[in-house]
Structure formats: structure tokens, C-alpha cells
Design an enzyme around this catalytic site. Structure first.
Site, short mmCIF file in Angstrom:
data_model
loop_
_atom_site.label_atom_id
_atom_site.label_comp_id
_atom_site.label_asym_id
_atom_site.label_seq_id
_atom_site.Cartn_x
_atom_site.Cartn_y
_atom_site.Cartn_z
CG ASP A 220 -1.91 -1.06 1.14
OD1 ASP A 220 -2.11 -1.58 0.21
OD2 ASP A 220 -2.68 -1.13 2.16
CB ILE A 379 -1.92 -5.99 -8.14
CG1 ILE A 379 -2.43 -5.71 -6.86
CG2 ILE A 379 -2.74 -5.89 -9.44
CD1 ILE A 379 -2.50 -4.10 -6.71
O1 LIG Z 1 -6.41 -10.48 2.81
P1 LIG Z 1 -5.30 -10.24 3.54
O2 LIG Z 1 -4.00 -11.22 3.13
O3 LIG Z 1 -5.45 -9.98 4.71
O4 LIG Z 1 -4.59 -8.91 3.06
C1 LIG Z 1 -5.31 -7.78 2.55
C2 LIG Z 1 -4.70 -6.66 2.87
O5 LIG Z 1 -3.39 -6.57 2.83
C3 LIG Z 1 -2.81 -5.43 2.25
O6 LIG Z 1 -2.51 -5.67 0.85
C4 LIG Z 1 -1.62 -4.91 2.93
O7 LIG Z 1 -0.66 -5.56 2.97
C5 LIG Z 1 -4.11 -4.35 2.30
O8 LIG Z 1 -4.05 -3.71 1.15
C6 LIG Z 1 -5.27 -5.27 2.03
O9 LIG Z 1 -6.19 -4.79 2.85
#
Ligand SMILES: O=P(O)(O)OC[C@H]1O[C@](O)(CO)[C@@H](O)[C@@H]1O
Ligand SMILES: Nc1ncnc2c1ncn2[C@@H]1O[C@H](COP(=O)(O)OP(=O)(O)OP(=O)(O)O)[C@@H](O)[C@H]1O
Ligand SMILES: [Mg+2]
Length: 485
Positions: A220, A379
Site C-alpha cells: 500500500d 497485483i
Molecule cells: O487478505 P489479507 O491477506 O489480509 O490482505 C489484505 C490486505 O493486505 C494489504 O495488501 C496490505 O498488505 C491491504 O492492501 C489489504 O487490505
């Protein structure tokens, strides 16, 4: 989680407002440690390079845009190899752990730490912790050699596995002590670095000769101070594929609308940069910029206008955008968190797609065709691109040089194009966010031609709330108090 850190800042002041926000060193709490000549001195690849070793007094300014009479400001210690090291290579037992969400480049960083330790410093005992922080106390460790990690940079994800939650400081430090580990490399985002800070404090409390070094990871781009995080470029590039598909679909239908949801929980950098890079996007919505649907200057009015003008449009929305609108509608929705205490977001992409469909079906005579694309995990699951690979290599090498030189409690990071060692709490105290009154966001607005959804009154309010810019350079170091955890 919410473990509080008592990290003590080490600040050195100089002339003309010069401030060094230094990082801790083993000798701060273990006196009379023996030093050794850096093995790089006799390495043919390095010994010929003039000024290869970093001068003890080299520091890097946080601000590069200054006024004639402004103070010199905050500096960080410059990263790189030192003439003397505080470890005998044979005595080093290093470990690497990856925590939090995935990010392109994790494997490259792991590979380069293993290679740097071995090829530069002759360290052969390097271990991987399986599955994030909890792997310290619940699993076996993995042997890492230059050979076993040789081509892992071509793969996405992390060969070590990652996780959220499970940070138990006492158990982690017990495990470090029991296994005789004396260099701990921790790769992860804001939460991970907070965890690293408390591990460092516990190690220091126990007077252990153990380095704790962080490498900032965040897709992010929400970590402050550093220029940008590794993997960010790759993610923006990968997002182009989804935006292109959305554009093709939209262009091929009557009143076609392509909606693409991208990552960005609190910070809309991926959406902003993917939009600026693409030029096919007509509207970019990010968490930092509130918007509304109905009425003058609202989202629906703009979509109608755009469809009348162009016959199609592409909308990019960051996952954290419009969450307040969803919360208003779903007042009874559960306030859920992940294992690390991060708020779980509602799916704004599905929500906005349905809102647009309903609006055009019920309130206009315009038939629309809307396609929603959610490439969220695509991504971040890809391997890093060439430029991120180079960046990961520099970060890893800098981190290893710092650890061998006895620095600890630091995160390795790029500041104004230079590798530096940054104290943990400078990385964790704030969160990097897009500042919508900054010129970078203005550039985006003029590139998409979208409304700002702000009235003059709102802009004045935002300006009042904002902290003073730490960097006059556009779009740099736009930090807000950390809202995570
Ligand atoms: O579904 P997970 O693995 O918890 O990751 C989602 C979150 O991780 C991030 O990529 C941050 O690492 C955020 O953008 C996203 O909300
Ligand atoms: N305040 C804290 N103190 C100690 N440990 C923490 C703290 N916050 C988070 N952690 C630990 O750090 C690890 C990673 O945290 P988190 O899941 O928030 O991801 P992150 O490092 O912020 O990465 P990202 O948000 O980019 O995916 C988890 O194991 C979590 O338990
Ligand atoms: Mg985080």
C-alpha cells in the site's frame, strides 16, 4: 495486537539546526565489545572500489528541498559497510522472517540477505522462520543457503510463508535465545515493524548480543519516511493489466463502464499511481478523498456526463475508499478485524457497481453495461519486476551491512535516493497517506478531469487538520497519525 513500544530515540544535534535521528548500536548496552576488520577489505570485488566503506559521519537529510535560511533538519544514518564489524563471521547465526500480507519482492529480499551474508561476510548459518512471527515458537526452522534460494526471486509470495497475529514477544525472544540466533532480519509492514521494535526492546532488556533489523514491506506504500516501498512499482504495473481489460470491455459496449478495485486499505497510492500511469481512467476514488453519490457535483452526475461525452468510462477504486458510505448503509454490519487487529473492510467494488447499476436502471433512461474487475490479490502475488529486484537487493545488502556493523533496532530504507538506517519508531508512529491538497493529487484530478468532491469549506477544513509538510517536494512524506491497529 496493540503491544506498546517504549523505543527510546537517540537524537544527536549539530550546528544550524542539524538533527541526527540515530539508530541504536550494540555498544549502547554491551560495553567493550571486540571488533574485527570487515571481511570486505580483502574481497577483490570491493577492495578496489574507492570509498566503498561508509564514513562514520555520513548522514542523509530527510528533506532535500530547503529554503535559504531554513535549518538543516532531520537526518538519518547512511547505510553501507563499515571498516569494522562486531561479529566474527563463524559466530553469526542469522534468521529471516516475513510477516503480514504478501508483496512482490519478498523472495528477492530473502535471497539477497542470504547471498550477502554468505558472499560478502562468509556467514553460512542462515535460517528461515516458517510462517511469520508465530513460526518462532511453533515450528521448525528452515536452513537457507545461497544454493537453496538461488532462483526464488522469480517466484511471487514468500518461500518462508507469512501470517498475521501470533506475536508473543516473550516466546519469540526465548526462541531466539534458545536457538542461539544473533541476527534477526524482519521483513514486513507497519504492524511487523511495531513487533520488531518490541522484540528489540526485550532483547536489549535481556542484554543479548542480538541484532534486530527490519526491512519495510508494504504494497500500500503506507510506510512513512521512505521514498517508496519495494513491490509498489510491480503492483502498479500489474494493475495496468486490469485497467486495460476494463477499458477494452467498456469501450466495446454502449455506455460501457469498467470498474477496477485495487488494494489500499488506508492509503490510495496504488490507485493514484495506476491511474496516472494508465491514462484510460476517468475516475479514481481513494480512502483519503471522501465522495458522495447523488446530487450536484456527485458521482452519478459525473458518470452521466462522462458517458454522454465519451460513450464509456473506467473507474478505479481503492479498497478503503467510501467505507464511511458503506458503514452508513450497513449500520449493523459486524466490526470485524483480522488476526493482527486490522479492520476488515467491506467490498466497496461490489457495492459501488451495484449502486451505479441501480441508479441508471431506476433514475435514467440510459442503458449501461458495467463490468467489475477485482484483481486485488493478482497485483501482489506476482514476482517483482526488474526495478523492484534491484531495489530489494540494495535494501537487503544495506541491512546486512548495518547488522554486521553492530547497528540494531533499525529499519533499512531508501530516503531521497540513499540507503539509510531509520529508527523503528519513525517508521511506525505515522502512516503515509495521499494528501489531497498536495500537487500530486491535483495532477491526478487534472489528468482524469474528475470532480474533487470537495467544496471550498472542505478544503479549508482539511488544510487545518493537516500536519505541516515534512518535505516541500510534491507528494513526498505525506504522513498522518497511524490509524492502523
Ligand atoms: O487478505 P489479507 O491477506 O489480509 O490482505 C489484505 C490486505 O493486505 C494489504 O495488501 C496490505 O498488505 C491491504 O492492501 C489489504 O487490505
Ligand atoms: N503493535 C504490535 N505489536 C506487536 N506485534 C504486532 C503489532 N502490530 C502487529 N503486530 C504483528 O506483526 C505482524 C504483521 O502485522 P500486520 O498483519 O498488521 O501486517 P503488516 O506488517 O502491517 O503488513 P501489511 O499491513 O502491509 O500486510 C503480525 O504477526 C502481528 O501480530
Ligand atoms: Mg499494516
Amino acid at each position: 495486537m496493540g503491544t506498546e513500544s517504549n523505543y527510546q530515540m537517540k537524537v544527536v544535534k549539530g550546528d544550524h539546526g542539524y538533527v541526527l535521528e540515530d539508530v541504536p548500536h550494540l555498544t549502547d548496552y554491551i560495553p567493550d565489545l571486540p571488533t574485527h576488520d570487515n571481511p570486505l577489505r580483502s574481497n577483490p570485488a570491493y577492495s578496489v572500489v574507492k570509498q566503498y566503506f561508509v564514513d562514520m559521519d555520513d548522514t542523509v537529510p530527510q528533506k532535500v528541498v530547503v529554503h535559504k535560511d531554513s535549518p538543516r533538519g532531520v537526518h538519518f544514518r547512511r547505510a553501507g559497510p563499515r571498516q569494522k564489524v562486531y561479529f566474527n563471521s563463524d559466530d553469526v547465526r542469522a534468521c529471516i522472517v516475513t510477516c503480514g500480507g504478501l508483496c512482490p519482492g519478498l523472495n528477492t529480499v530473502i535471497r539477497e540477505i542470504v547471498h550477502s551474508l554468505d558472499y560478502m561476510y562468509g556467514v553460512s548459518k542462515v535460517f528461515g522462520i516458517d510462517g511469520g512471527y508465530r513460526g518462532f515458537y511453533s515450528k521448525n526452522i528452515i536452513n537457507l543457503t545461497p544454493k537453496t534460494v538461488n532462483d526464488i526471486h522469480k517466484r511471487g509470495g514468500t518461500i518462508l510463508g507469512s501470517s498475521r497475529g501470533g506475536h508473543d514477544t516473550t516466546k519469540i525472544v526465548d526462541s531466539i535465545q534458545d536457538r542461539g540466533i544473533n541476527q534477526v532480519y524482519i521483513i514486513g509492514g507497519d504492524g511487523t515493524q511495531k513487533g520488531a521494535a518490541v522484540i528489540y526492546e526485550e532483547i536489549r532488556r535481556r542484554d543479548l548480543k542480538v541484532i534486530v533489523a527490519g526491512i519495510p514491506k508494504t504494497i500500500d506504500n503506507d510506510i512513512p519516511v521512505i521514498d517508496k516501498s519495494f513491490g509498489f512499482d510491480t503492483a502498479v504495473e500489474e494493475a495496468q493489466r486490469a485497467i486495460n481489460a476494463a477499458h477494452v470491455e467498456a469501450e466495446s459496449a454502449e455506455n460501457g463502464i469498467g470498474v477496477v478495485k485495487l488494494m489500499g486499505r488506508y492509503s490510495g497510492f496504488i490507485a493514484m499511481y495506476a491511474t496516472l500511469a494508465s491514462r484510460d481512467v476517468d475516475l479514481c476514488l481513494i480512502p483519503e478523498s471522501p465522495f458522495y453519490l447523488e446530487g450536484d457535483g456527485g458521482l452519478f452526475e459525473y458518470i452521466e456526463k462522462r458517458l454522454k461525452e465519451n460513450g464509456h468510462m473506467v473507474i478505479v477504486i481503492a479498497e478503503g475508499a467510501g467505507q464511511e458510505l458503506l458503514a452508513e448503509e450497513n449500520a449493523h454490519a459486524k466490526n470485524e478485524q483480522d488476526a493482527s487487529g486490522n479492520k476488515l473492510l467491506q467490498d466497496v467494488g461490489l457495492w459501488i457497481s451495484q449502486k451505479i447499476r441501480d441508479h441508471f436502471a431506476k433514475k435514467t433512461k440510459m442503458p449501461i453495461t458495467l463490468k467489475y474487475i477485482d484483481p486485488t490479490y493478482m497485483i501482489r502475488a506476482v514476482p517483482s519486476n526488474a526495478s523492484d529486484n534491484v531495489y530489494c537487493t540494495l535494501l537487503a545488502q544495506s541491512c546486512v551491512h548495518g547488522a554486521m556493523a553492530g547497528y540494531t533496532g533499525f529499519t533499512s530504507g531508501l530516503v531521497n535516493g540513499r540507503q539509510t538506517y531509520i529508527p523503528f519508531n519513525r517508521i511506525t508512529e505515522k502512516q503515509n497517506m495521499v494528501v489531497i491538497t498536495d500537487r500530486m493529487w491535483a495532477r491526478l484530478l487534472s489528468s482524469t478531469n474528475q470532480p474533487s468532491f470537495l467544496r471550498v469549506k472542505d478544503i479549508e477544513e482539511i488544510k487545518k487538520e493537516e500536519q505541516p509538510q515534512t518535505q516541500l517536494l510534491d507528494g513526498d512524506n505525506n504522513v498522518h497519525e497511524n490509524s492502523g491497529h
